[in-house]
Write a protein that holds these residues in place. Structure first.
Motif, short mmCIF file in Angstrom:
data_model
loop_
_atom_site.label_atom_id
_atom_site.label_comp_id
_atom_site.label_asym_id
_atom_site.label_seq_id
_atom_site.Cartn_x
_atom_site.Cartn_y
_atom_site.Cartn_z
N GLY A 34 -9.26 -25.91 -4.89
CA GLY A 34 -10.68 -26.20 -4.91
C GLY A 34 -11.29 -26.18 -3.52
N ALA A 35 -10.59 -26.74 -2.53
CA ALA A 35 -11.11 -26.77 -1.16
C ALA A 35 -11.20 -25.37 -0.58
N TYR A 36 -10.23 -24.52 -0.91
CA TYR A 36 -10.26 -23.15 -0.38
C TYR A 36 -11.35 -22.32 -1.05
N LEU A 37 -11.53 -22.49 -2.35
CA LEU A 37 -12.59 -21.74 -3.03
C LEU A 37 -13.96 -22.15 -2.50
N LYS A 38 -14.13 -23.42 -2.19
CA LYS A 38 -15.41 -23.88 -1.64
C LYS A 38 -15.64 -23.26 -0.26
N ALA A 39 -14.57 -23.16 0.53
CA ALA A 39 -14.70 -22.54 1.85
C ALA A 39 -15.06 -21.07 1.74
N LEU A 40 -14.45 -20.39 0.78
CA LEU A 40 -14.78 -18.98 0.57
C LEU A 40 -16.23 -18.82 0.12
N ASP A 41 -16.67 -19.67 -0.79
CA ASP A 41 -18.05 -19.61 -1.24
C ASP A 41 -19.03 -19.89 -0.10
N GLY A 52 -18.64 -18.92 2.88
CA GLY A 52 -18.67 -17.76 3.76
C GLY A 52 -17.68 -17.78 4.89
N ALA A 53 -16.69 -18.67 4.85
CA ALA A 53 -15.69 -18.73 5.91
C ALA A 53 -15.01 -17.38 6.08
N GLY A 54 -14.81 -16.99 7.33
CA GLY A 54 -14.15 -15.72 7.60
C GLY A 54 -12.65 -15.80 7.54
N GLY A 55 -12.13 -17.02 7.59
CA GLY A 55 -10.69 -17.21 7.54
C GLY A 55 -10.35 -18.55 6.91
N LEU A 56 -9.12 -18.66 6.46
CA LEU A 56 -8.59 -19.90 5.90
C LEU A 56 -7.34 -20.30 6.67
N GLU A 57 -7.22 -21.58 6.96
CA GLU A 57 -6.03 -22.11 7.64
C GLU A 57 -5.24 -22.96 6.68
N CYS A 58 -3.92 -22.86 6.77
CA CYS A 58 -3.08 -23.72 5.95
C CYS A 58 -1.80 -24.04 6.70
N ASP A 59 -1.19 -25.16 6.34
CA ASP A 59 0.14 -25.53 6.80
C ASP A 59 1.12 -25.24 5.69
N ARG A 84 -12.92 -9.07 3.03
CA ARG A 84 -11.75 -9.39 3.84
C ARG A 84 -11.82 -10.84 4.29
N VAL A 85 -10.76 -11.55 4.06
CA VAL A 85 -10.61 -12.93 4.51
C VAL A 85 -9.30 -13.01 5.27
N GLU A 86 -9.32 -13.59 6.44
CA GLU A 86 -8.11 -13.71 7.23
C GLU A 86 -7.43 -15.05 6.97
N MET A 87 -6.13 -15.07 7.21
CA MET A 87 -5.33 -16.26 6.98
C MET A 87 -4.65 -16.68 8.28
N ALA A 88 -4.73 -17.97 8.60
CA ALA A 88 -4.01 -18.56 9.73
C ALA A 88 -3.00 -19.54 9.14
N ILE A 89 -1.74 -19.18 9.18
CA ILE A 89 -0.68 -19.95 8.52
C ILE A 89 0.16 -20.67 9.57
N GLU A 90 0.19 -21.99 9.49
CA GLU A 90 0.97 -22.78 10.44
C GLU A 90 2.29 -23.22 9.82
N THR A 91 3.38 -22.91 10.48
CA THR A 91 4.68 -23.42 10.04
C THR A 91 4.93 -24.74 10.75
N LYS A 92 5.34 -25.73 9.95
CA LYS A 92 5.50 -27.10 10.46
C LYS A 92 6.95 -27.34 10.89
N ASP A 128 -12.96 -28.35 9.60
CA ASP A 128 -13.00 -28.98 8.28
C ASP A 128 -14.34 -28.73 7.59
N ARG A 129 -15.34 -28.32 8.37
CA ARG A 129 -16.71 -28.18 7.87
C ARG A 129 -17.20 -26.74 8.11
N PRO A 130 -16.61 -25.78 7.43
CA PRO A 130 -16.98 -24.38 7.70
C PRO A 130 -18.45 -24.08 7.46
#
Length: 271
Positions: free
Chosen positions: A27-34, A36-43, A123-131, A254-256
C-alpha cells in the motif's frame, strides 16, 4: 538572492510513502507511485527459507508486534502477520473507515515489489538496501543478484541500484553483477576519509541528511569528490534546499509527494 538550483533531483520514496502508510507495505509503495515518485527504496532481509522480504529491522517487534527475528522465520509465518496495524493502532475504533485490502498490509516480498515496478506504466527506479550484519552473510547479495537476473536487471541500464552501509556487501554485488549501480551509504563523518580511498570509481555516495547538516566540512568534502550523491532521509523543505545547494542527484524521502510539490515550485511542474 541565492542562485536558482540547476538540477532537479529524483525523488525516491523511502520504504514507500511511509509518512502516511506503514513502511514497506505494498500500500505504501502504490501510494508513492501514484504520487509520482521516480524511485522506490526498500530494505531487504532473508527469511529462514530463503525469501527476500522488505523489512528494515532484524526483529518484528516494531512493525508486526511479534518477538520473532526475520532470519529465523519462514515466509509463510511472516505472511500471517499484520505489518500495517502499528501505523494506525486506533483504526479499529473508526466505524467509518473503509475496509483495508489485506494484500496491502502484509509482508512484502522483494519479488512482488519488483513485479509491481516492472508492470508499472512508466520507468520507476529501485534503490535496494541490503542490511548487515546478518546471520546469512553474503547469501543476501547472492540471492539478490539471482533475482535481478530473473528480471534482466543485472545489466547496464537496469532501473535497480544496490545500497549498503557495508563496503564488503557492495564488493560482493560488484563481483556478481559488475554493471549494477552501487551506493555506499555513509552516516558517520569519521568513516568518510577511509571510504573515499577504497570505494569503486563509479560508486554513488549516500550520506544521511543529519550528517550533512551537522558536519559542513564533511559535506564540502563529499561535494568535492565529484561523485553523484543520493541523500536520505529528506523530509523537510530546509533539508531539500540544502540538497539542492549541493547538487544532489536523488533525495530519498518518507514524504515523496511533499518533495515533488516543493520541487515543482522551484523548477516548474514535471511532466
Amino acid at each position: 538572492m541565492p542562485a536558482a538550483p540547476s538540477f532537479r533531483p529524483q525523488v525516491v520514496a523511502h520504504r514507500g510513502a511511509s509518512h502516511e502508510l506503514a513502511e514497506h507495505t505494498l500500500g505504501a509503495y502504490l501510494k508513492a507511485l501514484d504520487a509520482g515518485a521516480g524511485g522506490l527504496e526498500c530494505d531487504v532481509r532473508l527469511t529462514a527459507d530463503g525469501h527476500l522480504v522488505c523489512v528494515h529491522d532484524r526483529t518484528l517487534r516494531r512493525t508486526a508486534a511479534n518477538r520473532g527475528l526475520v532470519s529465523t522465520m519462514n515466509l509463510a509465518d511472516l505472511s500471517e502477520l499484520d505489518f500495517a496495524a502499528w501505523k494506525n493502532p486506533w483504526a479499529d475504533l473508526d466505524d467509518e473507515a473503509p475496509d483495508d485490502d489485506e494484500s496491502l498490509r502484509g509482508v512484502l516480498t522483494l519479488r512482488k515489489l519488483l513485479e509491481t515496478v516492472a508492470d508499472y506504466d512508466r520507468r520507476v527506479e529501485m534503490a535496494i538496501e541490503t542490511k548487515h550484519p546478518t546471520r546469512f552473510g553474503g547469501l543476501v547479495e547472492k540471492r539478490l543478484v539471482e533475482m535481478l537476473r530473473d528480471f534482466g536487471w543485472d545489466r547496464a541500464g537496469s532501473p535497480v541500484r544496490v545500497m549498503s552501509f557495508s563496503f564488503t556487501a557492495l564488493q560482493r554485488i560488484e563481483r556478481l553483477a559488475p554493471e549494477v549501480q552501487l551506493v555506499q551509504l555513509v552516516d558517520k563523518p569519521n568513516s568518510w576519509p577511509m571510504l573515499r580511498r577504497v570505494i569503486g570509481r563509479d560508486w554513488i555516495l549516500g550520506p544521511g541528511i543529519k550528517m550533512l547538516r551537522e558536519h559542513p566540512r564533511t559535506r564540502e568534502s563529499l561535494a568535492r569528490s565529484g561523485r553523484d550523491i543520493h541523500v536520505w532521509t529528506v523530509n523537510k523543505e530546509k533539508d531539500l534546499d540544502l540538497c539542492l545547494d549541493l547538487g544532489v542527484k536523488a533525495v530519498i524521502s518518507d514524504r515523496p509527494r511533499l518533495m515533488l510539490d516543493l520541487l515543482d515550485t522551484r523548477f516548474g511542474a514535471s511532466e
